[in-house]
Design a protein around this motif. Sequence first.
Motif, mmCIF file in Angstrom:
data_model
loop_
_atom_site.group_PDB
_atom_site.id
_atom_site.type_symbol
_atom_site.label_atom_id
_atom_site.label_comp_id
_atom_site.label_asym_id
_atom_site.label_seq_id
_atom_site.Cartn_x
_atom_site.Cartn_y
_atom_site.Cartn_z
ATOM 1 N N ILE A 164 0.876 -1.173 0.000
ATOM 2 C CA ILE A 164 0.000 0.000 0.000
ATOM 3 C C ILE A 164 0.909 1.217 0.000
ATOM 4 O O ILE A 164 1.677 1.429 0.943
ATOM 5 C CB ILE A 164 -0.941 0.040 1.218
ATOM 6 C CG1 ILE A 164 -1.785 -1.236 1.293
ATOM 7 C CG2 ILE A 164 -1.849 1.268 1.148
ATOM 8 C CD1 ILE A 164 -2.692 -1.300 2.515
ATOM 9 N N LYS A 234 -12.381 2.640 -7.349
ATOM 10 C CA LYS A 234 -12.254 1.249 -7.776
ATOM 11 C C LYS A 234 -11.431 1.123 -9.057
ATOM 12 O O LYS A 234 -10.558 0.253 -9.158
ATOM 13 C CB LYS A 234 -13.641 0.640 -7.972
ATOM 14 C CG LYS A 234 -13.626 -0.789 -8.500
ATOM 15 C CD LYS A 234 -15.034 -1.322 -8.706
ATOM 16 C CE LYS A 234 -15.015 -2.717 -9.328
ATOM 17 N NZ LYS A 234 -16.386 -3.257 -9.519
ATOM 18 N N ILE A 237 -7.820 1.380 -8.353
ATOM 19 C CA ILE A 237 -7.310 0.171 -7.696
ATOM 20 C C ILE A 237 -6.961 -0.881 -8.741
ATOM 21 O O ILE A 237 -5.888 -1.498 -8.712
ATOM 22 C CB ILE A 237 -8.352 -0.396 -6.705
ATOM 23 C CG1 ILE A 237 -8.477 0.509 -5.471
ATOM 24 C CG2 ILE A 237 -7.995 -1.822 -6.283
ATOM 25 C CD1 ILE A 237 -7.274 0.514 -4.556
ATOM 26 N N GLN A 260 -15.751 -6.263 -1.983
ATOM 27 C CA GLN A 260 -14.365 -6.437 -1.584
ATOM 28 C C GLN A 260 -13.565 -7.004 -2.749
ATOM 29 O O GLN A 260 -13.928 -8.034 -3.321
ATOM 30 C CB GLN A 260 -14.254 -7.368 -0.371
ATOM 31 C CG GLN A 260 -14.672 -6.722 0.935
ATOM 32 C CD GLN A 260 -14.365 -7.595 2.144
ATOM 33 O OE1 GLN A 260 -14.044 -8.774 2.020
ATOM 34 N NE2 GLN A 260 -14.454 -7.011 3.328
ATOM 35 N N THR A 271 -6.890 -6.667 0.884
ATOM 36 C CA THR A 271 -8.333 -6.541 0.699
ATOM 37 C C THR A 271 -8.681 -5.068 0.548
ATOM 38 O O THR A 271 -8.295 -4.238 1.390
ATOM 39 C CB THR A 271 -9.100 -7.122 1.898
ATOM 40 O OG1 THR A 271 -8.764 -8.506 2.043
ATOM 41 C CG2 THR A 271 -10.609 -6.991 1.704
ATOM 42 N N VAL A 272 -9.393 -4.750 -0.525
ATOM 43 C CA VAL A 272 -9.828 -3.369 -0.761
ATOM 44 C C VAL A 272 -11.344 -3.358 -0.724
ATOM 45 O O VAL A 272 -11.998 -4.047 -1.517
ATOM 46 C CB VAL A 272 -9.339 -2.846 -2.128
ATOM 47 C CG1 VAL A 272 -9.758 -1.387 -2.306
ATOM 48 C CG2 VAL A 272 -7.828 -2.983 -2.254
ATOM 49 N N VAL A 281 -13.265 3.940 -2.623
ATOM 50 C CA VAL A 281 -12.510 3.042 -1.739
ATOM 51 C C VAL A 281 -12.751 3.439 -0.286
ATOM 52 O O VAL A 281 -12.494 4.575 0.107
ATOM 53 C CB VAL A 281 -11.000 3.107 -2.044
ATOM 54 C CG1 VAL A 281 -10.212 2.269 -1.033
ATOM 55 C CG2 VAL A 281 -10.718 2.628 -3.460
ATOM 56 N N TYR A 283 -11.457 1.382 2.415
ATOM 57 C CA TYR A 283 -10.173 1.109 3.082
ATOM 58 C C TYR A 283 -9.396 0.055 2.310
ATOM 59 O O TYR A 283 -9.944 -0.676 1.467
ATOM 60 C CB TYR A 283 -10.403 0.653 4.526
ATOM 61 C CG TYR A 283 -11.091 -0.679 4.682
ATOM 62 C CD1 TYR A 283 -10.405 -1.881 4.548
ATOM 63 C CD2 TYR A 283 -12.461 -0.750 4.978
ATOM 64 C CE1 TYR A 283 -11.039 -3.122 4.692
ATOM 65 C CE2 TYR A 283 -13.097 -1.969 5.125
ATOM 66 C CZ TYR A 283 -12.387 -3.137 4.971
ATOM 67 O OH TYR A 283 -13.012 -4.362 5.112
ATOM 68 N N LEU A 284 -8.109 -0.025 2.608
ATOM 69 C CA LEU A 284 -7.237 -1.073 2.108
ATOM 70 C C LEU A 284 -6.633 -1.764 3.322
ATOM 71 O O LEU A 284 -6.197 -1.100 4.274
ATOM 72 C CB LEU A 284 -6.112 -0.513 1.232
ATOM 73 C CG LEU A 284 -6.500 0.274 -0.025
ATOM 74 C CD1 LEU A 284 -6.662 1.761 0.315
ATOM 75 C CD2 LEU A 284 -5.438 0.130 -1.115
#
Length: 290
Positions: A164, A234, A237, A260, A271-272, A281, A283-284
């Motif tokens: 991250i 998204k 990501i 997720q 996991t996003v 988003v 959280y990551l």
Amino acid sequence: MKKFKRFMQVVLCTVLMGSVFLFGNGRAFAEDQYITIKKGDTLFSISKKYNISVEDLKEYNQLNSNKIIAGQTLIIPDFEQTKPIYVAVAGSFSKKSNADKRVSFLKKNKIEAIVVKKVINSKTYYRVQAGAFSSKSKVEKMIKKLKNNGIKDAFFLTEKPLHINGITLGSSFDQLVNKFGKPTKTEDDNNTSSLYYKNEGAGVRVTINPDNASIEQLQVYPEFLKTTSVPTEKNKILQAYGNPNEVKIVSCYESATCEQIIYQFNKNQLTVQIDRDGKTVQYLDLRKMK
């Protein structure tokens, strides 16, 4: 809490003195160096000496220009954690049963392989992975071996360890602060620290392994960060991490459902969670696979 604060102070001081922390297997993880600029030094000359780009030097040291002066201290970051890994692929199948047959065939020929699930454009595929290597020459040897055993569609991919914002499991707390910036407030609870950057929520929650002072879990909430280098949508990501290994629909809040996006690599899992709007988003979360 006081014990953890004292522990982190010791960790940071030790790093500043140039010490090296080791994993149980003897591999260094916090090898950042702190150098003092001498007369005549430039960012370009330093970048050549330590094999690092000028841009990375500026980012890690939060420099707004190329100007440096004698007596100034610079961080020379260690990028061992994010070096590329070469993955040997012995075929990709839409049916898991076909992938399993390929794995059985390879094992009969004394080639270890596993099935890795990938979700591409909402369709699930099963990739046969025949090893991951730090050396390009080694993965090329494996591809040659696979083809000699009749796997004509064998190829290799270049992947990076899950991270991250450039921070992986095994990075140091000091490296994290250099990437995310100095927080305005920190709250500690045993080995977990919450870092606040803006608004009321914690932008980063990090758990430190007390045995080797490395990061063992990292949660990041982009909404509460100042840095813009963490994907907030998204589509970003997917651009940053590629096709996921799994996509799940989960309950989140107020009876809503969220998505997720899950990545798994080298026994780590990222996991996003995407908000109920389908694009933002929440959280990551980066941790060891269960």
